[in-house]
Every structure is written in C-alpha cells, then in structure tokens.
Motif scaffolding. Structure first.
Motif, PDB file in Angstrom:
ATOM      1  N   LYS A  58       0.834  -1.204   0.000  1.00 33.16           N
ATOM      2  CA  LYS A  58       0.000   0.000   0.000  1.00 33.16           C
ATOM      3  C   LYS A  58       0.878   1.268   0.000  1.00 33.16           C
ATOM      4  N   MET A  62       1.247   4.264  -2.849  1.00 30.46           N
ATOM      5  CA  MET A  62       1.067   5.693  -2.538  1.00 30.46           C
ATOM      6  C   MET A  62       2.197   6.550  -3.101  1.00 30.46           C
ATOM      7  N   VAL A 139       2.464  12.865  -0.974  1.00 24.54           N
ATOM      8  CA  VAL A 139       1.258  12.075  -0.725  1.00 24.54           C
ATOM      9  C   VAL A 139       0.981  12.013   0.769  1.00 24.54           C
ATOM     10  N   ASP A 141      -1.229  13.380   2.581  1.00 22.64           N
ATOM     11  CA  ASP A 141      -2.625  13.186   2.984  1.00 22.64           C
ATOM     12  C   ASP A 141      -2.958  11.701   3.115  1.00 22.64           C
ATOM     13  N   GLU A 142      -2.630  10.934   2.067  1.00 20.87           N
ATOM     14  CA  GLU A 142      -2.924   9.502   2.079  1.00 20.87           C
ATOM     15  C   GLU A 142      -2.145   8.801   3.182  1.00 20.87           C
ATOM     16  N   GLU A 145      -3.581   9.430   6.599  1.00 19.15           N
ATOM     17  CA  GLU A 145      -4.814   8.696   6.865  1.00 19.15           C
ATOM     18  C   GLU A 145      -4.534   7.205   7.110  1.00 19.15           C
ATOM     19  N   TYR A 146      -3.774   6.613   6.207  1.00 16.50           N
ATOM     20  CA  TYR A 146      -3.566   5.161   6.273  1.00 16.50           C
ATOM     21  C   TYR A 146      -2.778   4.766   7.517  1.00 16.50           C
TER      22      TYR A 146
END
Lengths: 281, 281
Positions: A58, A62, A139, A141-142, A145-146
């Motif tokens: 993942k 990203m 990245v 933001d991603e 969150e993750y």
C-alpha cells in the motif's frame, strides 16, 4: 572496514533480497535514531516501522509505484512530530506553537534528517542497503490517513531497507573541490561550471542511452525488478522532448522546473491540512 | 568499537582542545559529505571550511556569542547551493527554478543535512567532537555577505568541530518505545505522554537548578569556557518567569512560542533576500 571506506562505497540500494530484517536490528536502528542530535534536545521525531507485506504494498502504491518500496522488507517513515510536544506543553500549562513557526519546522526537519541519515549509515555497517524516497511528502494526505497520524505529524522522509540483491555501480559525482570552499565561497567561472558537470556526467558527444544509464540509476534498478510503466514512459519522453544533455534531462523531464514551481501552492496546502502553518504569512 | 556503540555514546561537544584538524582529515570529511545521498543526484551542496582564527571569531559573533564556534579549530558552513545548478542549467539552455519551489527546497535541505550528519558520524569515528549551530539561519544576511555567498546559496547549517576537551555526560532522552511505532502511529494517552517526559527530564519535585543542568547542557558547557553573559541572563530570567517545569523552560524562555511564530515573516524575508522564494505563495 573503516567507516570512511564504508561511506565512500555506499550507494542507494533499490533491489533487495526477501530476507526479513531481524527485530534486534530494527531495535538498534531505532535506538541510534533516538540518540541522534536534535535542536534543544526537543526530539520532534516519530518513526513508523512498516513490515507487513500488505502495508508495504500500500505504501509503495502511494509513493508512485516505486517497486523497491513494496519489495523492501522494512520501510521506516520518519515523521516530524509536533503532536507529542504540543500535548506535553498543554499538560504542562504552556503553549507550543512550533507548527506555526518556520524556524521550528526547519530545525525539526533537520533533526528528522539527522536521525534518518544515522540509520542509513548504521544500517550500511550492519550489511543492510537503503534508499530514501522523498516523494512521500507529496502524498502526505494519504499517508497520514492510512498510518493514522494525528495532526501536527508530517511524514517527512521514507527510508526503505533490506539486504541488497544488487548494488548499483558507481554513481557520477562532482569532484570534491567543486563542493568544498576555503574560508569563503569560491565561485566558479562559467567555464569551470561547465567542466565540473561534464566531468561528472560525461560530455555531450556521448549517446543519450548512456546518459540515461548514468544519470537515472533508478530506472536501471527498476528494470532489474519489474520494469514499471514509467520507465518506458520516460524513455519515450526523452525522445519526444529531444533531450540532448543532462541538465535538460533533469529540469525538463524529471523535475520540470515550471511544474515544480506551480506545485508550491498545493504543497503548502498539504502541510496546512497536516496542521503545519509554517510557510507563507 | 562498533559503530552502534559509537553512535549511542556520541554527544554534542562544545569544549575543544586548540589542536588543528589536519588537512587530510578535512579532505576525508568533505569527500564523505560529497558522497552522501542526494535527491536525483543533484548535489545542491557547498561546504565552507573556516579555520582562520579571525574568521572563526567573526562567525562566532554572528551566531550569537556561542564561545564554542570561535574556540573550535574548524567550522563547516553547510550551504544549500542552487546557484551552481542554475548556472549549469543556463549554460545548458534550460531553466532551473528550484529556488522558487518548496519541493526542491525541502529535498535540497534534506540533502544538506544528510551530508552534515555523515560528517558528524565520520568525525566522531576519527576522534573529533562536533556541535550543530542552527542559529546560522537567522543571521544568513551577515553570513552571506562576510563569506561572499552568491545569490541562491543559503547557509543552512553550521557544524563546529575539534578534538574534545570535555564531553557532556549523558543527555536525557525519551525512551525508544515513545519514538518507534509499529505499522501505524501509536498515539500515547495524556498519562503516557506525561510519563514519557517525566522519565526523560525527571519529575516536577526536583529543584530548578537540577532541571536547568539536565535540560540546558549548553549553559553548563559554556560555563566551562567563559560564562558568556546570556548564561547569567537565562538564570535570572528563570526566576523572573517562575519557570516550574521543563516545558515552560523550553517554550516560555528558550523558544518562546509566540515570538517564534511572529518571527516567521522576518525569516521568510531573509530567505527571499538570499534568492529563495520557496515559501508563501
């Protein structure tokens, strides 16, 4: 081996064996990072160790399908962490507003890089290879969150590590004299600058393929793994843009200058969403 | 000694013997810095080695009378250098606008810190001590003038080095568990945060003088040299502000949060004068 030789031999590694990094090695890397120099001994650092294959995949997605991220058995996300300091200050009846201060950001980010580079060097001495992936900032933001980052925590640098399968051959570098100045900045003439970079990259009469190989070691290393689509796309783009020297390769194709400048406003917003209001006025 | 032990033992050194750092050692430090990881292999680094006593004294004055700067036989100014890249791009018929791009600044600054921390670790292995002086950023105008930096070159970090006369005793640190997270950010509860910092600094019932000594090792080291005026001033200020815990010490006295935030606009202007228009929109 002496440390000097180890540092001179070190190259970023992007091709890893599948072997796990043992827990005691991870513990040593983290302890050394935690003991790295830090301004005012504030320690605005958090490291997230990512080892689960699904989470590695993942993370790799990203940061833009760099195969080495998912293939590396260990990735460390070096975060600039003002959340912990803010909480502590609050609990102590005082306010910490480092997230709004450019000076705190710049010293904290330097701290994070001191810790990361300490890990790079210690890892190398323990037989591991590593590669920085700076695009994690784009990245954020991603990633936030993750990986469940609280506000005021910014994923500043990614370091992927593992036991090397292949190590790139020597990467071209400027001569030390170009970088080291005595007592004052010793500005080079145009002719000297041209020569410094020609010495580094090879001169213009070499063919483009050879340039590409010298200048863009990532592509070569990616080819060894699974030839992601961007390698082909870059090759095509080089022909299309008629890239004829290494500066054009860097600033027209790889880091197109105008686009990088345009991107500034978006990047500042990314920081703001993470709670960092330290740029702009 | 293994590198791990060396890294765990390392402390910032501020008290140096007068012995010169031999030329061959300077050459090794510079070569290792020049070989440190750098994004896109762009090498936006220049290092100014300052050894002449008069210039060391001047540099020490600029960064706020920290006696270790003038007393260290060698100071290295690590500069983020976009001037050389801009010139080269220009000569190659392409434009490099990294000085206007936040992303270029952040990767370039990370490069500079990778090089600096590589020098710190190599120096340590060669028997040298060192100390970072981040305040050089605040006096960039003076530094740029005195050391004749061209535009687009920013003095990002100062590192002063020499053979140690004394090495500070252990500096308090957070436990590694506080800094290292597994697979995701593991947020601490208020109680855990309070405990993490109490474990680091000692709890509130200790006396202020002891706090001061644990938290502010610079003052102790400065005392060993010449007790500059600011050490006394800090002691007085601690009483005046009735500093009663370490967070207050840090964020009321040493890095007063509101003032640090106010300082942002001025700092952005300092960067602009150096040709860096990478913050703000």
């Amino acid at each position: 081996m002496e440390l000097y030789e180890l540092l001179m031999r070190r190259r970023s590694v992007r091709n890893f064996k599948p072997d796990e990094v043992p827990e005691e090695v991870v513990a040593k890397l983290a302890a050394a990072a935690n003991n790295a120099p830090t301004g005012g001994n504030m320690q605005p650092l958090s490291i997230i160790a990512v080892r689960e294959p699904e989470r590695r995949a993942k993370l790799g997605e990203m940061v833009g399908s760099q195969p080495w991220v998912k293939n590396a058995p260990l990735s460390l996300i070096f975060c600039l962490d003002f959340w912990r300091l803010k909480k502590w200050a609050e609990l102590s009846g005082v306010s910490f507003r480092g997230n709004e201060a450019l000076s705190h950001f710049l010293i904290g980010y330097a701290d994070v890089m001191c810790a990361a580079q300490t890990v790079v060097i210690l890892a190398e001495s323990l037989g591991l290879g590593s590669v920085y992936v700076g695009t994690i900032q784009y990245v954020a933001d991603e990633v936030r969150e993750y990986f469940e980052l609280p506000p005021y925590v910014f994923p500043a640098m990614l370091l992927s590590l593992g036991y090397p399968k292949t190590v790139p051959r020597n990467v071209p570098k400027l001569a030390v004299d170009v970088v080291l100045h005595r007592e004052r900045y010793e500005a080079l003439s145009d002719e000297e600058i041209r020569k410094a970079f020609d010495d580094k990259y090879g001169s213009l009469d070499e063919n483009v393929e050879k340039y590409f190989e010298r200048a863009f070691v990532e592509a070569v290393e990616a080819d060894r793994q699974e030839t992601p689509a961007w390698v082909e796309a870059y090759r095509d783009k080089m022909k299309e843009l008629a890239i004829k020297n290494n500066a054009e390769f860097l600033f027209k194709l790889r880091y197109p200058s105008d686009r990088m400048v345009e991107f500034k406003a978006e990047e500042i917003e990314t920081f703001k969403r993470a709670g960092f209001d330290c740029f702009g006025s």
